[in-house]
Scaffold this motif. Structure first.
Motif, mmCIF file in Angstrom:
data_model
loop_
_atom_site.group_PDB
_atom_site.id
_atom_site.type_symbol
_atom_site.label_atom_id
_atom_site.label_comp_id
_atom_site.label_asym_id
_atom_site.label_seq_id
_atom_site.Cartn_x
_atom_site.Cartn_y
_atom_site.Cartn_z
ATOM 1 N N ILE A 134 3.951 7.413 -1.700
ATOM 2 C CA ILE A 134 5.043 7.328 -1.285
ATOM 3 C C ILE A 134 5.276 8.165 -0.063
ATOM 4 N N VAL A 135 6.023 7.805 0.840
ATOM 5 C CA VAL A 135 6.427 8.988 1.886
ATOM 6 C C VAL A 135 8.022 8.871 1.892
ATOM 7 N N TYR A 136 8.636 9.998 1.528
ATOM 8 C CA TYR A 136 10.346 9.904 1.237
ATOM 9 C C TYR A 136 10.738 11.043 2.261
ATOM 10 N N VAL A 137 11.809 10.780 2.862
ATOM 11 C CA VAL A 137 12.624 11.371 3.793
ATOM 12 C C VAL A 137 13.722 11.895 3.247
ATOM 13 N N ILE A 176 15.894 20.690 -2.506
ATOM 14 C CA ILE A 176 15.597 20.604 -4.022
ATOM 15 C C ILE A 176 14.938 19.032 -4.335
ATOM 16 N N GLU A 177 15.365 17.966 -3.849
ATOM 17 C CA GLU A 177 14.590 16.918 -3.949
ATOM 18 C C GLU A 177 13.038 17.023 -3.611
ATOM 19 N N ALA A 178 12.844 17.658 -2.396
ATOM 20 C CA ALA A 178 11.540 18.075 -1.856
ATOM 21 C C ALA A 178 10.641 18.745 -2.697
ATOM 22 N N MET A 179 11.294 19.806 -3.280
ATOM 23 C CA MET A 179 10.429 20.761 -4.032
ATOM 24 C C MET A 179 10.121 20.001 -5.459
ATOM 25 N N THR A 180 11.079 19.203 -6.176
ATOM 26 C CA THR A 180 10.946 18.819 -7.450
ATOM 27 C C THR A 180 10.146 17.253 -7.440
ATOM 28 N N LEU A 181 10.093 16.837 -6.372
ATOM 29 C CA LEU A 181 9.265 15.448 -6.325
ATOM 30 C C LEU A 181 7.902 15.374 -5.573
ATOM 31 N N ALA A 182 7.745 16.144 -4.617
ATOM 32 C CA ALA A 182 6.568 16.094 -3.851
ATOM 33 C C ALA A 182 5.206 16.588 -4.312
ATOM 34 N N THR A 230 14.898 12.197 -11.270
ATOM 35 C CA THR A 230 13.873 12.273 -12.539
ATOM 36 C C THR A 230 13.475 10.779 -12.576
ATOM 37 N N GLU A 231 13.923 9.805 -12.348
ATOM 38 C CA GLU A 231 13.597 8.312 -12.697
ATOM 39 C C GLU A 231 12.492 8.089 -11.502
ATOM 40 N N ILE A 232 12.637 8.667 -10.141
ATOM 41 C CA ILE A 232 11.662 8.386 -9.190
ATOM 42 C C ILE A 232 10.352 8.957 -9.526
ATOM 43 N N LYS A 233 10.580 10.397 -10.057
ATOM 44 C CA LYS A 233 9.346 11.133 -10.458
ATOM 45 C C LYS A 233 8.611 10.518 -11.471
ATOM 46 N N LYS A 234 9.241 10.025 -12.570
ATOM 47 C CA LYS A 234 8.707 9.229 -13.608
ATOM 48 C C LYS A 234 8.005 7.930 -13.063
ATOM 49 N N GLN A 252 0.905 -1.249 -0.161
ATOM 50 C CA GLN A 252 -0.017 0.017 0.060
ATOM 51 C C GLN A 252 0.755 1.365 -0.159
ATOM 52 N N ILE A 253 2.104 1.155 0.650
ATOM 53 C CA ILE A 253 2.760 2.457 0.799
ATOM 54 C C ILE A 253 4.249 1.994 0.683
ATOM 55 N N TYR A 254 5.058 2.980 -0.069
ATOM 56 C CA TYR A 254 6.446 2.807 -0.193
ATOM 57 C C TYR A 254 7.011 3.979 0.708
ATOM 58 N N LEU A 255 8.194 3.451 1.514
ATOM 59 C CA LEU A 255 8.907 4.530 2.367
ATOM 60 C C LEU A 255 10.253 4.635 1.734
ATOM 61 N N PHE A 256 10.808 5.637 1.414
ATOM 62 C CA PHE A 256 11.832 5.958 0.933
ATOM 63 C C PHE A 256 12.879 6.847 1.869
ATOM 64 N N ASP A 257 13.876 6.378 2.547
ATOM 65 C CA ASP A 257 14.682 6.949 3.445
ATOM 66 C C ASP A 257 16.051 7.588 3.205
ATOM 67 N N GLU A 258 15.946 8.484 2.723
ATOM 68 C CA GLU A 258 17.137 9.157 1.814
ATOM 69 C C GLU A 258 17.931 8.488 1.106
ATOM 70 N N PRO A 259 17.123 7.832 -0.035
ATOM 71 C CA PRO A 259 17.659 6.920 -0.800
ATOM 72 C C PRO A 259 18.791 7.433 -1.811
ATOM 73 N N LEU A 260 19.007 8.805 -2.045
ATOM 74 C CA LEU A 260 19.884 9.252 -3.043
ATOM 75 C C LEU A 260 20.987 9.851 -2.271
ATOM 76 N N SER A 261 21.237 9.860 -0.932
ATOM 77 C CA SER A 261 22.117 10.558 -0.275
ATOM 78 C C SER A 261 23.423 10.093 -0.469
ATOM 79 N N ASN A 262 23.769 8.985 -1.027
ATOM 80 C CA ASN A 262 25.052 8.406 -1.264
ATOM 81 C C ASN A 262 25.549 8.239 -2.655
ATOM 82 N N LEU A 263 24.826 9.019 -3.485
ATOM 83 C CA LEU A 263 24.918 9.210 -5.038
ATOM 84 C C LEU A 263 25.604 10.635 -5.171
ATOM 85 N N ASP A 264 26.775 10.677 -6.081
ATOM 86 C CA ASP A 264 27.319 11.887 -6.723
ATOM 87 C C ASP A 264 26.117 12.815 -7.273
#
Length: 373
Positions: free
Chosen positions: A187-190, A195-201, A174-178, A153-165
């Motif tokens: 989706i609940v996303y931490v 910038i992630e917050a403004m573009t995805l939410a 962009t892929e998550i948005k698509k 029912q729900i996906y939880l994302f806990d800072e999934p991109l913080s380890n990437l350049d």
């Protein structure tokens, strides 16, 4: 019915209260982002939703069913961690299928689910590789694939991109948005990245000291912040805050700003935005909030407007960014940041005539930090 409902949630660690009476509701298919500085409680709230952290009081409902005291395996959720948490001895195929196998899903269904998410995430050619043979972005896709195979029912994302350049973060964002647009999942996303917050939410919950300061759309959070904290946290560069005295002018309210060498700067407040709250603040010190893009070079037709207030400023720092130029200027006694067009030729130490769009300015109470107008 809300996909997720949190009612008066509190969480204490010994004598420290980390979550303080948090309440919110998330609709089915909504993308909600929890954002805030380190230590604000966003990850603790995420862990409470997942069942990884027992709460002190309050309720959590998923699909209308109370799950407050259920174990993580009893909740219809899937989680994507910051650390990927892939099994190094398993192939990509094995990692994606592992959760389904633990739930005794028949082999044919498992294989179909793996093929489906691999095709969706464009990792079909990686199914027989081990995690050690993958790049950071590919590992993150596998971690997402393992969650997507579940169809909870729900996906939880806990800072999934913080380890990437930086470049890979933009691509994965962009892929998550698509993905969300295609699947319509809840989706609940931490993140601590605004910038992630403004573009995805679809909506953003801005947290501070265990409380939600404001819950709203990205546009509401950015353009109509409820207090100084939200206004200053969201936006890069952040909003400029200028101490001014609110007083009654000839036709409407005006803001008197102290300038260097004993001078003063007067900025008119838009008549259509006057209210009783401002009348109660007459003669008091207030905080004027101006975002960098509220400034423009005088005569710039792209951003100019008839009611713009023109001010003569001195430039102290110039930072070209390609798409535009950030300049630090003196406004009264305050050094503020303005965002102007890429053709600006100003140099440090020079004078520059700028226009200010006061229609978009905001005012805050100097003591409480709450929004006045």
């Amino acid at each position: 019915m809300s996909a997720l409902e949190i009612q008066h949630l509190c969480k204490d660690f010994a004598a420290t209260q980390v979550l303080k009476d948090v309440s919110l509701a998330i609709d089915s298919g909504e993308f909600l982002i929890l954002v805030g500085p380190s230590g604000c409680g966003k990850s603790t709230l995420m862990n409470a939703i997942a069942g990884l952290e027992p709460v002190t009081s309050g309720s959590i409902l998923i699909g209308g069913e109370e799950v407050t005291w259920q174990t993580p395996s009893e909740r219809d959720i899937a989680m994507v961690f910051q650390s990927y948490a892939l099994y190094p001895s398993m192939t990509v195929r094995g990692n994606i299928a592992f959760g389904l196998e633990m739930r005794k899903v028949p082999k044919a269904e498992r294989e179909a689910a793996v093929e489906r998410v691999a095709d969706l995430l464009q990792i079909s050619h990686l199914l027989d590789r081990k995690p050690s043979q993958l790049s950071g972005g590919q590992r993150q896709r596998v971690a997402m694939g393992r969650a997507l195979a579940r169809e909870p029912q729900i996906y939880l994302f806990d800072e999934p991109l913080s380890n990437l350049d930086a470049k890979l973060r933009v691509e994965m964002r962009t892929e998550i948005k698509k993905l969300h647009q295609r699947l319509g999942t809840t989706i609940v996303y931490v993140t601590h990245d605004q910038i992630e917050a403004m573009t995805l939410a679809d909506r953003i919950a801005v947290m501070r000291d265990g409380q939600i300061q404001q819950l709203g759309t990205p546009n509401e959070i950015y353009n109509d912040p409820v207090n100084v904290f939200v206004a200053g946290f969201m936006g890069s560069p952040s909003m400029n805050f200028i101490t001014a005295q609110l007083e009654e002018g000839d036709r409407a309210w005006q803001l008197r700003i102290a300038a260097s060498e004993g001078g003063e700067l007067l900025l008119p407040w838009p008549e259509e935005r006057a209210n009783q709250t401002l009348a109660d603040q007459c003669g008091q010190k207030v905080l004027l909030g101006l975002r960098p893009e509220h400034f423009a070079e005088a005569g710039d037709q792209r951003t100019g407007h008839q009611q713009a207030v023109q001010v003569d400023t001195q430039v102290s720092v110039v930072e070209p960014t390609g798409a535009d130029v950030l300049i630090n200027i003196l406004l009264g006694e305050n050094e503020v940041t303005a965002r102007v067009g890429p053709d600006c030729k100003a140099q440090p130490g020079e004078r520059l005539m700028l226009s200010i769009d006061m229609r978009r300015a905001v005012l805050f109470d100097q003591q409480s930090g709450q929004r006045l107008a």
